[in-house]
Design a protein around this motif. Structure first.
Motif, PDB file in Angstrom:
ATOM      1  N   ILE A  90       0.701  -0.989   0.088  1.00 28.54           N
ATOM      2  CA  ILE A  90      -0.080  -0.048   0.028  1.00 28.54           C
ATOM      3  C   ILE A  90       0.734   1.312   0.130  1.00 28.54           C
ATOM      4  CG2 ILE A  90      -1.561   1.264   1.408  1.00 28.54           C
ATOM      5  CD1 ILE A  90      -2.881  -1.457   2.235  1.00 28.54           C
ATOM      6  N   LEU A  91       1.909   1.201   0.854  1.00 32.38           N
ATOM      7  CA  LEU A  91       2.897   2.364   0.768  1.00 32.38           C
ATOM      8  C   LEU A  91       3.417   2.639  -0.238  1.00 32.38           C
ATOM      9  CD1 LEU A  91       4.401   1.865   4.271  1.00 32.38           C
ATOM     10  CD2 LEU A  91       2.549   3.532   3.850  1.00 32.38           C
ATOM     11  N   LYS A  92       3.924   1.531  -1.243  1.00 31.67           N
ATOM     12  CA  LYS A  92       4.660   1.695  -2.461  1.00 31.67           C
ATOM     13  C   LYS A  92       3.637   2.501  -3.542  1.00 31.67           C
ATOM     14  CE  LYS A  92       7.773  -2.404  -1.523  1.00 31.67           C
ATOM     15  NZ  LYS A  92       8.026  -3.594  -2.103  1.00 31.67           N
ATOM     16  N   LEU A  93       2.247   1.925  -3.523  1.00 32.86           N
ATOM     17  CA  LEU A  93       1.401   2.500  -4.272  1.00 32.86           C
ATOM     18  C   LEU A  93       1.135   3.921  -4.028  1.00 32.86           C
ATOM     19  CD1 LEU A  93      -1.172  -0.269  -4.561  1.00 32.86           C
ATOM     20  CD2 LEU A  93       0.380   0.521  -6.513  1.00 32.86           C
ATOM     21  N   ARG A  94       1.399   4.213  -2.545  1.00 33.27           N
ATOM     22  CA  ARG A  94       1.170   5.679  -2.209  1.00 33.27           C
ATOM     23  C   ARG A  94       2.094   6.554  -2.512  1.00 33.27           C
ATOM     24  NH1 ARG A  94       1.021  10.186  -1.830  1.00 33.27           N
ATOM     25  NH2 ARG A  94      -0.022  11.367   0.015  1.00 33.27           N
ATOM     26  N   TYR A  95       3.500   6.267  -2.316  1.00 37.23           N
ATOM     27  CA  TYR A  95       4.429   6.857  -2.397  1.00 37.23           C
ATOM     28  C   TYR A  95       5.373   6.944  -3.605  1.00 37.23           C
ATOM     29  CZ  TYR A  95       3.607   8.199   2.394  1.00 37.23           C
ATOM     30  OH  TYR A  95       3.016   8.663   3.603  1.00 37.23           O
ATOM     31  N   GLU A  96       4.935   5.704  -4.563  1.00 34.13           N
ATOM     32  CA  GLU A  96       5.726   5.270  -5.561  1.00 34.13           C
ATOM     33  C   GLU A  96       7.084   5.398  -5.791  1.00 34.13           C
ATOM     34  OE1 GLU A  96       3.830   8.160  -8.397  1.00 34.13           O
ATOM     35  OE2 GLU A  96       1.900   7.309  -8.440  1.00 34.13           O
TER      36      GLU A  96
END
Length: 602
Positions: free
Chosen positions: A453-459
């Motif tokens: 989820i964090l990777k999708l949020r912060y790319e």
């Protein structure tokens, strides 16, 4: 006696159940009235703004069409031939006039709003027919005398088609002049169906019987609809609108005992004013109906409360009397005697004081006889642990939902779907209450969903690396120990930096399992680290519940691990300001414990 227990309960129940309901019956409609008035004003202003933009688009299109015809070569040539005092031949004049008709027809065909165009000279000569009585027409007089270019709803028999001649239209008048000499010889009349304005105006009405009008500077209706609002109300409103400087607003007036709300907005087109009127009784009809029903319901509830409270107070006093006598057996520790006595006890008056005294004394004795020190400590630890565990869930949900909301605002539907899938996995894991202990691989899978989820949020702004020792997969561990640490690591990495680097590692060395969470953030101050160490030294895990500092996630994890593992848990914090923080959790498993598998079927 009037102040007996029964009567006091009767009065108390009646007051507590009835009075609040009556107060709410008055307050709720009043609150609704205020809210509806405010929302109605905002909604009406918004609808008026939309209608204003719509009228501006229609009239702007009419103006553009008029200018397009004015500067056209064919129009200018026809105008010159007509003003040359007969020098042009009849054939040449007819030819140019036909070309002008073809031009007007072409423009009308390509127009999506059904607009029509006529060109007239001052003597009444027109493209679609000559009107010798032109100077007697009201709208033409208004145009000549007052330079009123926007004409209110009317019928014009000098149109191209029969349908246009039989329909109500509004018009825009543009002076027809020679672009070289600037001499005015007539006018261009751009007509648009009144239905365009009327249909849109019907959407501005509010209430059941509200009315909306489009008025000119004289207070006359621009459209053909009849004005039903009382003349006094309309005159008072128009006077305030004319004398005031506000471009839009609300005017409240009274007529024959009825309050009227008149919303207005001045339009830049033809000095028109948009009016939307509704009566107070119409606007708040549903609220008044609600208040009337609530008051009727209050009366019914009051009667029912009187009957119910009387019956309830009678049923309470008798058991309390029996309980007071039974407490005498409990006070002596004779539980069996109290149990046998209960069915035979008769109620007595003035038993309340005795019941309170015996109950208080009995509670103290029950605590000393039943609750051992071991059971008290066990309950305390269990309560603390459950409270600490529950502390994670709202914190986690808030952060995750903020991520979903942010992605949704950005229109990243695919990412929202992915986050929802990851969140679903996390929720299945979170909501599984079969056991508070799981395998370490399950906890890592939970964290992988969270970091996804964090990777999708912060790319590209975040890098998360996880190294899992295969020997730690089946190690039992309490739930939710990694997510707060990872969350804090991400949070404090972005405070002063644009990129976050998070490293997670699990390792087994003999009977010890190490869990490491490392970041490259701003680091922790010495005060925070010392505070955590002092907390561990004093074993004050209960203070975690009251912590309001920045390290509440870390305090939560350390507190729960300390409660669960006791002396078998230790940790190490390595931190340097503006360099990063490394937190190492160490759990010492006794022989055999490390092979026990936590089960989680979520």
């Amino acid at each position: 006696m009037f102040f007996s227990l029964r009567n006091r309960l009767f009065l108390t129940f009646t007051f507590l159940l009835t009075v609040p309901f009556i107060i709410l019956s008055i307050m709720i409609p009043s609150w609704f009235t205020s809210a509806i008035k405010e929302q109605t004003q905002e909604l009406t202003v918004e609808m008026m703004d939309q209608y204003s933009l719509y009228i501006d688009s229609i009239t702007s299109q009419a103006q553009d069409l008029g200018k397009q015809v004015l500067v056209n070569h064919t129009t200018q040539q026809w105008l010159k031939l007509d003003t040359e005092d007969g020098d042009a031949s009849t054939e040449e004049t007819l030819l140019i006039k036909n070309e002008l008709k073809m031009l007007l027809s072409s423009i009308m065909i390509n127009n999506s709003n059904g607009m029509s165009i006529s060109v007239f000279l001052n003597d009444g000569t027109g493209t679609w027919g000559n009107n010798p009585s032109l100077h007697e027409v009201d709208w033409f007089k208004d145009f000549i005398e007052n330079e009123q270019r926007f004409v209110k709803s009317h019928m014009d028999s000098y149109q191209l088609s029969q349908e246009m001649r039989e329909s109500q239209i509004n018009s825009y008048l543009l002076p027809l002049f020679d672009t070289n000499t600037l001499v005015t010889s007539g006018f261009i009349k751009v007509n648009f169906p009144s239905a365009l304005l009327e249909n849109a105006l019907n959407k501005v009405k509010i209430g059941q019987n509200g009315r909306s009008y489009l008025l000119d500077q004289k207070g006359a209706n621009v459209l053909q609809e009849e004005i039903h609002t009382p003349d006094e109300v309309l005159d008072q409103s128009l006077t305030k609108i004319t004398n005031g400087n506000d471009q839009k607003g609300l005017i409240e007036t009274n007529y024959n005992g009825e309050d009227y709300f008149v919303f207005f907005q001045k339009l830049p087109v033809g000095n028109w004013t948009l009016i939307s009127e509704v009566t107070e009784s119409d606007l708040f009809s549903k609220v008044n109906y609600l208040q009337r029903n609530l008051l009727i319901t209050s009366a019914i509830v009051f009667l029912l409360t009187i009957v119910t409270s009387f019956m309830l107070s009678s049923t309470i006093t008798s058991p309390l009397g029996k309980l007071a006598k039974a407490m005498g057996f409990l006070e002596r520790g004779d539980f069996s005697g109290a149990k046998q006595f209960m069915p035979t006890i008769k109620s007595h008056n003035n038993e309340v004081g005795y019941v309170i005294k015996v109950f208080d004394h009995t509670i103290k004795k029950l605590r000393s006889l039943i609750e051992t020190e071991y059971e008290a400590n066990l309950r305390r630890k269990d309560a603390e642990y459950k409270a600490l565990l529950l502390q994670i869930n709202p914190h986690f949900m808030n952060n995750t939902l903020e991520i979903i909301g942010s992605l949704a605002v950005q229109g990243k539907n695919k990412e929202v779907l992915n986050v929802s899938i990851y969140l679903g996995r996390m929720m299945r894991y979170s909501l599984n209450t079969n056991s508070n202990v799981v395998q370490l691989c399950e906890e890592l899978n939970y964290i992988k969903s969270y970091t996804d989820i964090l990777k999708l949020r912060y790319e590209d702004s975040i890098t998360i690396k996880i190294e899992e020792d295969s020997n730690t997969k089946t190690v039992p561990i309490i739930k939710f120990i990694l997510q707060p640490l990872v969350e804090n690591a991400v949070k404090y990495s972005f405070i002063e930096k644009t990129h976050a680097e998070i490293y997670i590692q699990t390792e087994k060395v003999e009977n010890q399992v190490f869990i490491v969470v490392e970041d490259k953030g701003i680091g922790m101050s010495e005060e925070v680290i010392l505070d955590l160490l002092n907390q561990d030294k004093n074993d004050e895990t209960i203070n975690v519940l009251e912590s309001k500092g920045n390290s509440i996630g870390l305090r939560n994890v350390l507190g729960r691990l300390k409660l669960y593992y006791g002396q078998d848990f230790s940790y190490q914090i390595e931190s340097e300001k503006n360099v990063g923080t490394k937190i190492t959790l160490c759990i010492n498993y006794k022989r055999g414990d490390i092979h026990d598998e936590g089960r989680n079927h979520g």
